[in-house]
Enzyme design. Structure first.
Site, mmCIF file in Angstrom:
data_model
loop_
_atom_site.group_PDB
_atom_site.id
_atom_site.type_symbol
_atom_site.label_atom_id
_atom_site.label_comp_id
_atom_site.label_asym_id
_atom_site.label_seq_id
_atom_site.Cartn_x
_atom_site.Cartn_y
_atom_site.Cartn_z
ATOM 1 C CE LYS A 100 17.712 -29.805 -17.087
ATOM 2 N NZ LYS A 100 16.940 -30.808 -16.311
ATOM 3 N NE ARG A 135 22.384 -30.647 -13.604
ATOM 4 C CZ ARG A 135 22.112 -31.436 -14.646
ATOM 5 N NH1 ARG A 135 22.013 -30.926 -15.852
ATOM 6 N NH2 ARG A 135 21.938 -32.705 -14.482
ATOM 7 N NE ARG A 140 19.104 -39.687 -19.406
ATOM 8 C CZ ARG A 140 19.037 -38.403 -19.076
ATOM 9 N NH1 ARG A 140 18.518 -37.530 -19.930
ATOM 10 N NH2 ARG A 140 19.460 -37.985 -17.907
ATOM 11 N NE ARG A 190 14.625 -39.155 -19.514
ATOM 12 C CZ ARG A 190 15.178 -38.182 -18.802
ATOM 13 N NH1 ARG A 190 15.127 -36.939 -19.230
ATOM 14 N NH2 ARG A 190 15.770 -38.447 -17.670
ATOM 15 N NE ARG A 214 19.306 -38.148 -13.310
ATOM 16 C CZ ARG A 214 18.449 -38.389 -14.311
ATOM 17 N NH1 ARG A 214 17.875 -39.572 -14.402
ATOM 18 N NH2 ARG A 214 18.181 -37.467 -15.181
HETATM 19 P P1 AP5 Z 1 13.221 -34.224 -20.617
HETATM 20 O O1 AP5 Z 1 12.983 -33.150 -21.615
HETATM 21 O O2 AP5 Z 1 14.081 -35.371 -20.993
HETATM 22 O O3 AP5 Z 1 13.698 -33.584 -19.199
HETATM 23 P P2 AP5 Z 1 15.064 -32.946 -18.779
HETATM 24 O O4 AP5 Z 1 14.768 -31.803 -17.883
HETATM 25 O O5 AP5 Z 1 15.923 -32.676 -19.967
HETATM 26 O O6 AP5 Z 1 15.604 -34.151 -17.911
HETATM 27 P P3 AP5 Z 1 17.027 -34.801 -17.802
HETATM 28 O O7 AP5 Z 1 16.849 -36.035 -16.943
HETATM 29 O O8 AP5 Z 1 17.681 -34.972 -19.146
HETATM 30 O O9 AP5 Z 1 17.772 -33.764 -17.001
HETATM 31 P P4 AP5 Z 1 18.985 -34.025 -16.175
HETATM 32 O O10 AP5 Z 1 19.250 -32.626 -15.867
HETATM 33 O O11 AP5 Z 1 18.962 -34.924 -15.036
HETATM 34 O O12 AP5 Z 1 19.928 -34.888 -17.149
HETATM 35 P P5 AP5 Z 1 21.134 -34.460 -18.039
HETATM 36 O O13 AP5 Z 1 21.058 -35.249 -19.273
HETATM 37 O O14 AP5 Z 1 21.261 -32.993 -18.123
HETATM 38 O O15 AP5 Z 1 11.764 -34.753 -20.159
HETATM 39 C C1 AP5 Z 1 11.640 -35.804 -19.215
HETATM 40 C C2 AP5 Z 1 10.460 -36.704 -19.638
HETATM 41 O O16 AP5 Z 1 9.250 -35.956 -19.473
HETATM 42 C C3 AP5 Z 1 10.491 -37.142 -21.114
HETATM 43 O O17 AP5 Z 1 9.988 -38.459 -21.203
HETATM 44 C C4 AP5 Z 1 9.546 -36.147 -21.827
HETATM 45 O O18 AP5 Z 1 8.932 -36.700 -22.975
HETATM 46 C C5 AP5 Z 1 8.541 -35.857 -20.716
HETATM 47 N N1 AP5 Z 1 8.020 -34.492 -20.758
HETATM 48 C C6 AP5 Z 1 8.697 -33.359 -21.054
HETATM 49 N N2 AP5 Z 1 7.884 -32.271 -20.939
HETATM 50 C C7 AP5 Z 1 6.658 -32.757 -20.546
HETATM 51 C C8 AP5 Z 1 5.403 -32.139 -20.271
HETATM 52 N N3 AP5 Z 1 5.237 -30.804 -20.350
HETATM 53 N N4 AP5 Z 1 4.381 -32.937 -19.884
HETATM 54 C C9 AP5 Z 1 4.538 -34.282 -19.780
HETATM 55 N N5 AP5 Z 1 5.694 -34.933 -20.057
HETATM 56 C C10 AP5 Z 1 6.752 -34.164 -20.437
HETATM 57 O O19 AP5 Z 1 22.367 -34.965 -17.127
HETATM 58 C C11 AP5 Z 1 22.609 -36.334 -16.902
HETATM 59 C C12 AP5 Z 1 23.780 -36.454 -15.937
HETATM 60 O O20 AP5 Z 1 24.960 -35.885 -16.549
HETATM 61 C C13 AP5 Z 1 23.632 -35.702 -14.617
HETATM 62 O O21 AP5 Z 1 22.924 -36.455 -13.641
HETATM 63 C C14 AP5 Z 1 25.102 -35.483 -14.228
HETATM 64 O O22 AP5 Z 1 25.668 -36.659 -13.709
HETATM 65 C C15 AP5 Z 1 25.742 -35.189 -15.583
HETATM 66 N N6 AP5 Z 1 25.726 -33.746 -15.901
HETATM 67 C C16 AP5 Z 1 25.060 -33.146 -16.920
HETATM 68 N N7 AP5 Z 1 25.272 -31.829 -16.915
HETATM 69 C C17 AP5 Z 1 26.097 -31.575 -15.867
HETATM 70 C C18 AP5 Z 1 26.659 -30.391 -15.326
HETATM 71 N N8 AP5 Z 1 26.423 -29.183 -15.878
HETATM 72 N N9 AP5 Z 1 27.460 -30.501 -14.233
HETATM 73 C C19 AP5 Z 1 27.731 -31.706 -13.678
HETATM 74 N N10 AP5 Z 1 27.214 -32.868 -14.139
HETATM 75 C C20 AP5 Z 1 26.397 -32.805 -15.221
#
Ligand code: AP5
Length: 221
Positions: free
Chosen positions: A14, A89, A161, A128, A172
């Site tokens: 994402k 979410r 991270r 990552r 997660r």
């Molecule tokens: P990346 O682009 O980083 O993936 P992502 O989907 O953004 O993954 P996240 O782990 O950031 O999502 P998340 O939803 O758990 O975390 P968030 O920060 O929102 O890509 C992942 C890896 O793959 C990278 O190394 C990239 O280079 C690689 N990649 C990408 N595309 C690729 C491809 N096509 N092919 C190969 N490799 C590829 O949330 C963190 C925490 O915050 C949550 O766990 C929760 O505790 C809290 N939080 C955040 N938002 C909320 C909410 N709305 N409600 C409640 N808690 C929340």
């Protein structure tokens, strides 16, 4: 005005895709995960509270998350629309967003779900790295930086991270995939959900997302 929601499991890509779409469509990328990580770095009250949930792989409670997101959407640069990454979410967050947008005669125009198999999600998060300065995302296998350990864009050091440790990655995924399915259903019922295969290259997935959106008319409500 265009409001896009990017859905997908942790590690689906994402953040990577939101950055590309933000540049191509010229609208801001708003990620609740980035907002929480900034709050944790600043040791604000929200950050200290959020950290307790993030380090266990749990979702931060809706009340805290919705308030933080709505404050961000009230900023001037979000007036023409945003790409939301990691929000909503839960169904309650989705309803709160619908209500807030309706007050401005707006709605979520497209909810795009990036689908990636479980084991590939684990692989992606395990490899990552993000940059300390601005959170630019890399992967030691699929998207390495030009110089090991340094960000291509701002030269800041690359870090893992806190929630990308093996045990937190699994937690997660176990804790969050059910809520993702409910949010996808919310948008499917409103006729705006599109799913995209996230297993292709970063460029291929970006092209597929843009094709799913179709032509974008900026400035139209
Ligand atoms: P990346 O682009 O980083 O993936 P992502 O989907 O953004 O993954 P996240 O782990 O950031 O999502 P998340 O939803 O758990 O975390 P968030 O920060 O929102 O890509 C992942 C890896 O793959 C990278 O190394 C990239 O280079 C690689 N990649 C990408 N595309 C690729 C491809 N096509 N092919 C190969 N490799 C590829 O949330 C963190 C925490 O915050 C949550 O766990 C929760 O505790 C809290 N939080 C955040 N938002 C909320 C909410 N709305 N409600 C409640 N808690 C929340």
């Amino acid at each position: 005005m265009i409001f896009l929601v990017l859905l997908g499991a942790p590690g689906a890509g994402k953040g990577t895709q939101a950055a590309i779409l933000s540049e191509r469509l010229d609208i801001p990328h708003v990620a609740t995960g980035d907002l929480f990580r900034a709050a944790v770095r600043e040791r604000s009250a929200v950050g200290l509270e959020a950290r307790r949930y993030m380090e266990r792989g749990q979702l931060v409670p809706d009340e805290i998350t919705v308030q933080m997101l709505l404050e961000r959407l009230a900023q001037a640069d979000a007036g023409e629309g945003v790409i939301l990454d990691g929000f909503p979410r839960t169904p309650a967050q989705a309803v709160a967003l619908d209500t807030a947008l309706a007050e401005h005669d707006a709605r979520v125009d497209h909810a795009l779900e990036i689908q990636v198999p479980f084991e590939e999600l684990v692989r992606r998060m395990s490899g990552r790295w993000i940059c300390a300065e601005n959170g630019h995302v890399y992967n030691e296998v699929s998207h390495p930086p030009r110089v090991a350990g340094r960000c291509d864009l701002d030269d800041s050091p690359l870090l893992q991270r806190d929630d990308d440790k093996a045990e937190t990655i699994r937690a997660r995924l176990d804790l969050q995939l059910g809520a993702l399915a409910e949010v996808s259903r919310h948008y499917d019922e409103r006729g705006v959900l599109r799913t995209v295969d996230g297993r292709g290259s970063i460029e291929q997935v970006a092209d597929d997302l843009l094709a799913a959106i179709g032509p974008v008319t900026r400035g139209a409500a």
